[in-house]
Design an enzyme around this catalytic site. Structure first.
Site, PDB file in Angstrom:
ATOM      1  CG  HIS A   1      18.372  60.573  86.897  1.00 33.63           C
ATOM      2  ND1 HIS A   1      18.250  59.756  85.686  1.00 33.63           N
ATOM      3  CD2 HIS A   1      19.150  59.786  87.661  1.00 33.63           C
ATOM      4  CE1 HIS A   1      18.647  58.716  85.672  1.00 33.63           C
ATOM      5  NE2 HIS A   1      19.401  58.460  86.993  1.00 33.63           N
TER       6      HIS A   1
ATOM      7  CG  HIS B   1      23.717  58.914  88.807  1.00 34.95           C
ATOM      8  ND1 HIS B   1      23.891  58.227  87.651  1.00 34.95           N
ATOM      9  CD2 HIS B   1      22.460  58.280  88.735  1.00 34.95           C
ATOM     10  CE1 HIS B   1      22.849  57.300  87.314  1.00 34.95           C
ATOM     11  NE2 HIS B   1      22.159  57.616  88.049  1.00 34.95           N
ATOM     12  CD  GLU B   2      19.999  59.682  91.883  1.00 31.33           C
ATOM     13  OE1 GLU B   2      19.092  60.030  91.424  1.00 31.33           O
ATOM     14  OE2 GLU B   2      20.650  58.732  91.745  1.00 31.33           O
TER      15      GLU B   2
ATOM     16  CD  GLU C   1      19.952  54.810  86.271  1.00 32.28           C
ATOM     17  OE1 GLU C   1      20.799  55.239  86.853  1.00 32.28           O
ATOM     18  OE2 GLU C   1      18.722  55.452  86.422  1.00 32.28           O
TER      19      GLU C   1
END
Length: 615
Positions: free
Chosen positions: A176, A172-173, A249
């Protein structure tokens, strides 16, 4: 959404963000101007001085002072964050840099996951920070460029998540980082800080007005007005921040699931947040709330920077039941066997496939990265975990196969560093020389994590030594240039300030030079080189590039200047440029190691992370 579309979308969101904040600043200026006219310049009978209220010069003066304060404070904060990179954000929240040689099994597991994803996605292995005092489950990525990113996790995430769940959070990071969210996040912090400064000035006026008695009371009232306006402005900024963050998100969750092919991992991490919470107790946590994996604190739906937790989980796992008990998972120190076994031989590559994979989190690349890392013997992997070992391995990669040249290189190493490192470099040469050429890139990527533990002066000395070794035989070979370029980009990242825009003529020269280098590197005869250049020139973002450059015309300092200018172009231009680069390199649908290394270095210089895919 592909990488270039995501980058373009992030740019548009940045412009929209600035527009919304500009409107908020205009409203603040109007309110402060009206308040100043009422409080500081009342009429003789105590009424509002209409002439002051409607005076354009007075309004412009107010706009210059208030707008200037907000602008300067915002730019200062953004510049400070950009200068410190993601490490400054992590340290602000009490983060501790994680040493690569840590004996803690949970920390080793986290580093292994980060390394796998870095190699698979084409990013330098980012420094990892742990927020030791935070028992909640949370994480964030911060930085101004992908090469300057850091990943930070709370102690609660390390202790309460199993390997699959931790992998989902890290994926997930990484999404980003690849989607351009980090720079947008830092700008949000800076803009909110600029508005908050008004409240700080208002408090100063309140204190000064209180000490000055009645004669100073108008300034105290003005201070009260600034405090109120500043807080209202911050609330407006929070609304904008929440609106920008929530959709990002969802995109990051979707990318993480696509990358790991394991929705249960990310869904499990979110379920654990539902049970244990994601709160970060640091007093400055609110400043970075939009950067976190999970919502910290309890905000109303209007100001929430994250979608509702249940909605995020249901999008990943429709079977989610909020009251289902959370099972205890054993600590897993190795990747699942099914994932590693999924990596077969590299598949045939095309320019279109290579371009489509830029900045994408693909499960096959993760599987290939896991297999390549597993092929390294234990002693070599141990060396990569400490700064001296990582330096020795990178220096050994530059040592020449010719014994005479190699001996002169080792003499340079011995003159520049202490004896143990010089001896270790000589010993590591036999190990790295025996490896498959396709392992050079994974070695470099894995070494970067430990190399980043060096302080600034040590990094400078190391890069200087690399430059000295690369030119020992009197000329700089392409392979040497690529290796030094990769290490320099990661250890001495360029300023986040973009280069001055180049003219179309300059961009043509830069593009012709870059495509000529790639065509020459990948072909073994003149006819094939000309054909590769012609094919890539036809796909380039600009026409009329000019003829193929000869090998003797290649100037590496000029190539560095070309990268600086080309990196400042818009995402659509860089998409076509990457496609043209791939056309020059891929002759038979396969990438040789030198072609893959050159493409990786070029893409990294252009801020376009290229996943590992070497035949």
């Amino acid at each position: 959404m592909d990488f270039f579309a995501a980058q373009d979308h992030a740019r548009r969101q940045s412009r929209l963000l600035i527009l919304w904040f500009a409107l908020a600043v205009v409203l603040i200026i109007v309110v402060v101007h009206a308040g100043a006219a009422l409080l500081l310049f009342p009429g003789e009978d105590g009424s509002v001085a209409t002439s002051r209220l409607l005076d354009p010069a007075q309004f412009l003066a107010t706009a210059a002072v208030v707008g200037g304060v907000i602008l300067l404070a915002s730019l200062y904060r953004i510049a400070r964050l950009a200068a410190g990179g993601g490490e400054a954000v992590a340290r602000t929240l009490g983060g501790r840099p994680l040493a690569r040689a840590t004996p803690d099994p949970r920390e080793r597991r986290l580093l292994n996951i980060v390394d796998e994803m870095a190699v698979a996605s084409g990013l330098p292995a980012p420094p990892v920070y742990v927020l030791d005092g935070e028992p909640g489950i949370n994480a964030f990525a911060a930085g101004t460029r992908p090469q300057q990113a850091v990943v930070a996790l709370t102690r609660g995430a390390l202790e309460k998540l199993d390997r699959d769940e931790l992998q989902g959070v890290v994926a997930h990071e990484f999404s980003h980082i690849l989607n351009g969210d980090m720079r947008l996040n830092l700008r949000l912090i800076g803009l909110l800080h600029g508005i908050l400064v008004l409240s700080l000035i208002g408090r100063m006026l309140l204190r000064g007005g209180g000490r000055g008695g009645k004669s100073r009371s108008p300034f105290a009232l003005l201070g009260l007005l600034l405090v109120a306006v500043g807080h209202v402005g911050v609330l407006c900024g929070q609304l904008i921040k929440a609106a920008v963050s929530r959709q990002r998100e969802f995109l990051a969750d979707a990318a993480a699931v696509q990358f790991t092919r394991n929705p249960a991992g990310l869904a499990g991490a979110l379920r654990r947040i539902a049970g244990y919470g994601a709160n970060i107790g640091h007093p400055r946590a609110e400043e970075v709330s939009h950067m976190l994996f999970g919502a910290s604190g309890h905000l109303s739906a209007l100001f929430a920077t994250h979608p509702p937790l249940a909605e995020r989980i249901r999008r990943i796992d429709p079977r989610f039941l909020p009251d289902h008990p959370l099972p205890d998972h054993p600590l897993s120190a190795t990747p699942p066997a099914s994932t590693a076994a999924a990596a077969g031989p590299p598949t045939a590559e095309t320019a279109a496939a290579f371009t489509a994979a830029i900045g994408q989190l693909q499960p096959e690349h993760l599987a290939q990265a896991q297999v390549r890392i597993a092929r390294l013997d234990g002693a070599l992997r141990q060396s990569l975990q400490e700064p001296s070992g990582a330096q020795a391995i990178c220096l050994a990669l530059l040592l020449d196969r010719d014994p005479g040249i190699r001996q002169r290189q080792l003499q340079k190493v011995a003159a520049a560093v202490d004896d143990p490192l010089a001896l270790r470099t000589e010993l590591e040469y036999a190990t790295v020389a025996a490896l498959d050429p396709g392992m050079r890139l994974p070695l470099i990527e894995l070494a970067l994590g430990a190399l980043r533990e060096l302080d600034r002066d040590a990094r400078e000395r190391f890069i200087t030594l690399l430059d000295a070794l690369a030119g020992t035989d009197g000329w700089l070979a392409l392979g040497e240039y690529v290796l030094v370029r990769l290490l320099r980009d990661a250890l001495q990242p360029r300023s986040p300030a973009p280069a001055l825009a180049a003219s179309p003529a300059e961009l043509r020269r830069h593009t012709a030079l870059l495509l000529s280098v790639i065509a020459i590197a990948g072909q073994h005869d003149a006819a094939a080189t000309r054909a590769a250049y012609a094919r890539s020139a036809a796909a380039a973002p600009l026409d009329a590039l000019g003829p193929l450059l000869e090998a003797g015309e290649i100037d590496f300092p000029a190539l560095d200047r070309a990268f600086a200018q080309l990196a400042a172009t818009a995402p659509p231009f860089r998409r076509r440029l990457v496609y043209a680069m791939a056309e020059a390199a891929i002759e038979d649908g396969r990438l040789a190691p030198i072609e893959a290394e050159l493409l990786r270095a070029a893409c990294e210089a252009l801020d376009c992370p290229a996943p590992l895919n070497i035949d």
